[in-house]
Design an enzyme around this catalytic site. Structure first.
Site, PDB file in Angstrom:
ATOM      1  N   ARG A  89       0.821  -1.217   0.000  1.00  0.00           N
ATOM      2  CA  ARG A  89       0.000   0.000   0.000  1.00  0.00           C
ATOM      3  C   ARG A  89       0.849   1.259   0.000  1.00  0.00           C
ATOM      4  NH1 ARG A  89      -5.625  -0.888   2.845  1.00  0.00           N
ATOM      5  NH2 ARG A  89      -5.492  -3.112   3.014  1.00  0.00           N
ATOM      6  N   ARG A 123     -21.745  -3.757   3.846  1.00  0.00           N
ATOM      7  CA  ARG A 123     -20.860  -4.902   4.094  1.00  0.00           C
ATOM      8  C   ARG A 123     -21.150  -5.503   5.468  1.00  0.00           C
ATOM      9  NH1 ARG A 123     -14.507  -4.998   3.310  1.00  0.00           N
ATOM     10  NH2 ARG A 123     -14.565  -3.099   4.569  1.00  0.00           N
ATOM     11  N   ARG A 165     -10.199   6.345   5.265  1.00  0.00           N
ATOM     12  CA  ARG A 165      -9.466   5.299   4.540  1.00  0.00           C
ATOM     13  C   ARG A 165      -9.325   5.655   3.055  1.00  0.00           C
ATOM     14  NH1 ARG A 165     -13.163   0.535   6.065  1.00  0.00           N
ATOM     15  NH2 ARG A 165     -11.914  -0.693   4.625  1.00  0.00           N
TER      16      ARG A 165
HETATM   17  P1  AP5 Z   1      -8.168  -4.255   4.716  1.00  0.00           P
HETATM   18  O1  AP5 Z   1      -8.898  -5.253   5.505  1.00  0.00           O
HETATM   19  O2  AP5 Z   1      -7.233  -4.701   3.669  1.00  0.00           O
HETATM   20  O3  AP5 Z   1      -9.231  -3.203   4.163  1.00  0.00           O
HETATM   21  P2  AP5 Z   1      -9.290  -2.336   2.810  1.00  0.00           P
HETATM   22  O4  AP5 Z   1      -8.102  -2.369   1.913  1.00  0.00           O
HETATM   23  O5  AP5 Z   1      -9.703  -1.007   3.274  1.00  0.00           O
HETATM   24  O6  AP5 Z   1     -10.243  -3.120   1.957  1.00  0.00           O
HETATM   25  P3  AP5 Z   1     -11.576  -3.740   2.408  1.00  0.00           P
HETATM   26  O7  AP5 Z   1     -11.335  -5.067   3.094  1.00  0.00           O
HETATM   27  O8  AP5 Z   1     -12.367  -2.736   3.168  1.00  0.00           O
HETATM   28  O9  AP5 Z   1     -12.332  -3.932   1.037  1.00  0.00           O
HETATM   29  P4  AP5 Z   1     -12.020  -4.883  -0.189  1.00  0.00           P
HETATM   30  O10 AP5 Z   1     -11.390  -4.111  -1.287  1.00  0.00           O
HETATM   31  O11 AP5 Z   1     -11.322  -6.142   0.250  1.00  0.00           O
HETATM   32  O12 AP5 Z   1     -13.504  -5.168  -0.612  1.00  0.00           O
HETATM   33  P5  AP5 Z   1     -14.471  -6.413  -0.272  1.00  0.00           P
HETATM   34  O13 AP5 Z   1     -14.155  -7.555  -1.180  1.00  0.00           O
HETATM   35  O14 AP5 Z   1     -14.518  -6.680   1.190  1.00  0.00           O
HETATM   36  O15 AP5 Z   1      -7.325  -3.294   5.703  1.00  0.00           O
HETATM   37  C1  AP5 Z   1      -7.914  -2.766   6.874  1.00  0.00           C
HETATM   38  C2  AP5 Z   1      -6.912  -1.892   7.598  1.00  0.00           C
HETATM   39  O16 AP5 Z   1      -5.752  -2.674   7.952  1.00  0.00           O
HETATM   40  C3  AP5 Z   1      -6.337  -0.712   6.798  1.00  0.00           C
HETATM   41  O17 AP5 Z   1      -7.189   0.423   6.848  1.00  0.00           O
HETATM   42  C4  AP5 Z   1      -5.000  -0.484   7.519  1.00  0.00           C
HETATM   43  O18 AP5 Z   1      -5.189   0.188   8.742  1.00  0.00           O
HETATM   44  C5  AP5 Z   1      -4.556  -1.910   7.843  1.00  0.00           C
HETATM   45  N1  AP5 Z   1      -3.723  -2.493   6.763  1.00  0.00           N
HETATM   46  C6  AP5 Z   1      -4.033  -3.562   5.977  1.00  0.00           C
HETATM   47  N2  AP5 Z   1      -3.047  -3.798   5.098  1.00  0.00           N
HETATM   48  C7  AP5 Z   1      -2.093  -2.864   5.329  1.00  0.00           C
HETATM   49  C8  AP5 Z   1      -0.844  -2.568   4.710  1.00  0.00           C
HETATM   50  N3  AP5 Z   1      -0.392  -3.286   3.659  1.00  0.00           N
HETATM   51  N4  AP5 Z   1      -0.130  -1.518   5.197  1.00  0.00           N
HETATM   52  C9  AP5 Z   1      -0.564  -0.784   6.244  1.00  0.00           C
HETATM   53  N5  AP5 Z   1      -1.756  -0.990   6.857  1.00  0.00           N
HETATM   54  C10 AP5 Z   1      -2.514  -2.035   6.394  1.00  0.00           C
HETATM   55  O19 AP5 Z   1     -15.851  -5.764  -0.771  1.00  0.00           O
HETATM   56  C11 AP5 Z   1     -16.464  -4.729  -0.031  1.00  0.00           C
HETATM   57  C12 AP5 Z   1     -17.979  -5.008   0.106  1.00  0.00           C
HETATM   58  O20 AP5 Z   1     -18.582  -4.914  -1.170  1.00  0.00           O
HETATM   59  C13 AP5 Z   1     -18.310  -6.419   0.631  1.00  0.00           C
HETATM   60  O21 AP5 Z   1     -19.485  -6.335   1.393  1.00  0.00           O
HETATM   61  C14 AP5 Z   1     -18.553  -7.217  -0.635  1.00  0.00           C
HETATM   62  O22 AP5 Z   1     -19.447  -8.293  -0.387  1.00  0.00           O
HETATM   63  C15 AP5 Z   1     -19.189  -6.160  -1.517  1.00  0.00           C
HETATM   64  N6  AP5 Z   1     -18.904  -6.310  -2.943  1.00  0.00           N
HETATM   65  C16 AP5 Z   1     -17.798  -6.783  -3.522  1.00  0.00           C
HETATM   66  N7  AP5 Z   1     -17.908  -6.722  -4.874  1.00  0.00           N
HETATM   67  C17 AP5 Z   1     -19.138  -6.171  -5.117  1.00  0.00           C
HETATM   68  C18 AP5 Z   1     -19.838  -5.828  -6.314  1.00  0.00           C
HETATM   69  N8  AP5 Z   1     -19.330  -6.018  -7.531  1.00  0.00           N
HETATM   70  N9  AP5 Z   1     -21.057  -5.253  -6.185  1.00  0.00           N
HETATM   71  C19 AP5 Z   1     -21.575  -5.032  -4.970  1.00  0.00           C
HETATM   72  N10 AP5 Z   1     -20.971  -5.335  -3.796  1.00  0.00           N
HETATM   73  C20 AP5 Z   1     -19.745  -5.902  -3.880  1.00  0.00           C
END
Ligand code: AP5
Length: 207
Positions: A89, A123, A165
């Site tokens: 990231r 979500r 975020r």
């Molecule tokens: P992390 O858990 O990685 O969160 P994020 O990157 O903010 O991503 P999300 O998990 O929120 O979303 P996603 O892109 O995976 O989407 P999802 O598939 O769930 O990180 C959390 C925290 O940890 C960070 O803020 C940071 O503090 C820390 N961190 C993690 N990695 C780090 C790093 N490398 N360096 C530093 N800090 C770090 O989908 C979202 C929702 O939409 C779900 O409900 C899903 O069912 C739905 N959905 C998916 N696709 C669709 C679609 N096509 N249409 C409708 N709904 C959909």
């Protein structure tokens, strides 16, 4: 051996599509977010240090995340490759990863900020096994289809934290799009619309 990165803003579908790609390619998904949440759940020193950053929507410091990731990558499970979900990231994370494994492709999930804000409201996650779903598919169901636990809203999915975020993504992670484009690895995919359509686009991008 394959190493594939899923890049994209929070809520763009990295977890959803990295999991499907992991099954398709038979290599593990490494989610640094899930790993950090496990540390928080276990109240480990790393979990205690990460908690404040995660709940504020900020990135956990590079040194901590890089060390955690390298340890995981050195396990036998990752001998045949890995799918990186939410790592790297930052520039230093990308450089650290390049030193340990060759990257084959970077799937960049594209979605507008407003679509993310709308999507994140629905979500629901399982606090026990990590299963992720969405109210638009769950209907009246409130329990996890994998282990039966009650689904909850993730603690960093409150609207103001989602906005924080997103700001962090634009400032610190978005520059990686140019970084991987310069290296000829970037494959951008439109992540808006029906999840099965996105899945098909990702599958084509991986072919
Ligand atoms: P992390 O858990 O990685 O969160 P994020 O990157 O903010 O991503 P999300 O998990 O929120 O979303 P996603 O892109 O995976 O989407 P999802 O598939 O769930 O990180 C959390 C925290 O940890 C960070 O803020 C940071 O503090 C820390 N961190 C993690 N990695 C780090 C790093 N490398 N360096 C530093 N800090 C770090 O989908 C979202 C929702 O939409 C779900 O409900 C899903 O069912 C739905 N959905 C998916 N696709 C669709 C679609 N096509 N249409 C409708 N709904 C959909």
């Amino acid at each position: 051996m394959k190493h594939i990165i899923f890049l994209g803003p929070p809520g763009s579908g990295k977890g959803t599509h990295a999991e499907k790609a992991s099954k398709l390619l038979g290599i593990p998904r490494i989610s640094t977010g899930d790993m950090l949440r496990e540390h928080m759940k276990g109240d480990t020193p790393l979990g205690r240090e990460a908690k404040g950053y995660m709940e504020a929507g900020q990135l956990v410091p590079d040194a901590l995340v890089i060390k955690m990731l390298k340890e995981r990558l050195s396990t036998p499970e990752c001998a045949n490759g890995a799918i990186f979900d939410g790592f790297p990231r930052t520039g230093p994370q990308a450089e650290a990863l390049a030193e340990v494994v060759p990257i084959d492709a970077v799937i960049n999930l594209e979605i507008a900020d407003q679509a993310i804000v709308d999507r994140m409201k629905g979500r629901r996650v399982c606090p026990k096994c990590g299963f992720t779903s969405h109210t638009s598919w769950l209907g009246r169901k409130t329990d996890c289809e994998k282990c039966g636990s009650d689904l909850v809203i993730r603690s960093d999915d409150q609207p103001e934290t989602v906005l924080a975020r997103l700001r962090v993504y634009h400032e610190q992670t978005k520059p990686l799009i140019a970084y991987y484009k310069e290296r000829g690895l970037l494959r951008s995919v439109n992540s808006e619309g029906d999840v099965t359509d996105v899945e098909e686009r990702v599958r084509k991008a991986l072919a």
